[in-house]
Scaffold this motif. Sequence first.
Motif, PDB file in Angstrom:
ATOM      1  N   ALA A 179       0.861  -1.265  -0.062  1.00 10.98           N
ATOM      2  CA  ALA A 179       0.052   0.023   0.084  1.00 10.98           C
ATOM      3  C   ALA A 179       0.802   1.199  -0.135  1.00 10.98           C
ATOM      4  N   SER A 180       2.080   1.028   0.333  1.00  6.75           N
ATOM      5  CA  SER A 180       2.981   2.556   0.259  1.00  6.75           C
ATOM      6  C   SER A 180       3.414   2.830  -1.151  1.00  6.75           C
ATOM      7  N   ARG A 181       3.012   2.061  -1.904  1.00 11.60           N
ATOM      8  CA  ARG A 181       3.667   2.476  -3.493  1.00 11.60           C
ATOM      9  C   ARG A 181       2.546   3.027  -4.236  1.00 11.60           C
ATOM     10  N   PRO A 182       2.893   3.757  -5.526  1.00 12.00           N
ATOM     11  CA  PRO A 182       1.845   4.086  -6.234  1.00 12.00           C
ATOM     12  C   PRO A 182       0.879   3.130  -6.668  1.00 12.00           C
ATOM     13  N   ARG A 183      -0.069   3.628  -7.000  1.00 10.59           N
ATOM     14  CA  ARG A 183      -1.464   2.686  -7.519  1.00 10.59           C
ATOM     15  C   ARG A 183      -1.174   1.849  -8.635  1.00 10.59           C
ATOM     16  N   ASP A 184      -0.590   2.632  -9.750  1.00  9.78           N
ATOM     17  CA  ASP A 184      -0.392   1.821 -10.742  1.00  9.78           C
ATOM     18  C   ASP A 184       0.778   0.681 -10.567  1.00  9.78           C
ATOM     19  N   GLU A 185       1.763   0.996  -9.778  1.00  9.82           N
ATOM     20  CA  GLU A 185       2.738   0.072  -9.558  1.00  9.82           C
ATOM     21  C   GLU A 185       2.005  -1.105  -8.825  1.00  9.82           C
ATOM     22  N   GLN A 186       1.320  -0.859  -7.829  1.00 10.55           N
ATOM     23  CA  GLN A 186       0.685  -1.686  -7.005  1.00 10.55           C
ATOM     24  C   GLN A 186      -0.100  -3.017  -7.939  1.00 10.55           C
ATOM     25  N   LEU A 187      -0.837  -2.242  -9.000  1.00 12.80           N
ATOM     26  CA  LEU A 187      -1.408  -3.179  -9.727  1.00 12.80           C
ATOM     27  C   LEU A 187      -0.567  -4.127 -10.613  1.00 12.80           C
ATOM     28  N   ARG A 188       0.438  -3.557 -11.157  1.00 13.17           N
ATOM     29  CA  ARG A 188       1.495  -4.297 -11.828  1.00 13.17           C
ATOM     30  C   ARG A 188       2.112  -5.427 -10.772  1.00 13.17           C
TER      31      ARG A 188
END
Lengths: 191, 191
Positions: free
Chosen positions: B72-81
């Motif tokens: 959860a601490s990372r940008p959303r698009d990276e989380q999805l990736r």
Amino acid sequence: MSAEDRKKQLVRIGLMMLREQPIHELSIDAIVSEAGISRSLLFQYFPSKHDYYLAVISAAGRRLLRLTKPDASRPRDEQLREMLLAFVAFITRRRRAYISFVRGAAGGDDYAVEVYAQTRDTMAERVLALLDVPEADREPAAQERMRVHAWFAYVEDLAIEWSGLPEGERRITDQDLVAHSIEALQTLRKL
Amino acid sequence: MSAEDRKKQLVRIGLMMLREQPIHELSIDAIVSEAGISRSLLFQYFPSKHDYYLAVISAAGRRLLRLTKPDASRPRDEQLREMLLAFVAFITRRRRAYISFVRGAAGGDDYAVEVYAQTRDTMAERVLALLDVPEADREPAAQERMRVHAWFAYVEDLAIEWSGLPEGERRITDQDLVAHSIEALQTLRKL
DNA sequence: ATAGCTCTTGAGCAATGCTCGACGAATGGA
DNA sequence: TCCATTCGTCGAGCATTGCTCAAGAGCTAT
């Protein structure tokens, strides 16, 4: 009863039972008692439970292919539409059996996986043939195949979820569902 | 050994065996002999084979959710990736077990279907949360959910087919696969 | 009528899901 | 210390089920 008739009868019973039970819960006893014969007789025709299942699953696959076969005399886009409509109808009418076939059947038993894979490959081929894509625009065959295959999983999942809803709660019609699926296919192929 | 430890041990063995055999071919005898205990003891902890399977499948589902949990601490698009990368890696590493879980498990046994459905729903929810779509652009929740659900079937199928290829024949990398999947999701949502 | 072919069955084996009663070791008051 | 209770464990055994085998019953053909 002749050997051929008996075999057909047993497969027919299997298909019927598939409607209510997942494939691996199909008990030989239930089958033979439904047919009114002894257990031994079934093993006369199908050397093992395995072989019997295979026969039932193959029959299910053939039935799906038969019921979704496009009418070659019509325009291609209509063929695709009707094929998918028939597909959705098939799933809706025998939801339980279809899930057994698709998932249960594909559930790790190599023999069943193959039947299912072959059925789906045939459907994917039909779709590809209907798409009418210029040679130049085609991606490598393997790539193409994989995407259409996965797209089928998409449509299948939509249909299974949609048909699982009580009729009142379905926000869209089967026509909508098919239209959306076709749009999805066209879009996905452009990525 | 304490009751809790024994239960965990048995589930762990089940998970291990799932790697090589579809779930319904898991025999109690094989499990208990692996654990070095008597058959009776397993039934002490799990009232029926059914219950034992359920425990194993649930554990598999939880493991999938744990290993694909976004940071959860990372940008959303990276989380999805990264979530999808982990998903593909999960399937690749335990292909056989995953197919057992997904298909075998979902193969008509109501109890297993539910575990699988719940697992997938959780993943779909996570994806929805990451998508960051303005309220106004949202379709009715049911619609949205169905599409993401089906899109998961799409990705899953791609991953299963892709990971089934020998490494030399994979024309694309897992990164490509994930990128394509994300694009597909964004495109599908616009239809 | 005898032989042979085909469809059919019942008895029974082995594996397996599941139950039951009991044994042994630890724990905890009296 | 002793008895009781609890808990993890097992072995024997039952019912079901996938599967085999030898044989019976009905039909046709010579």
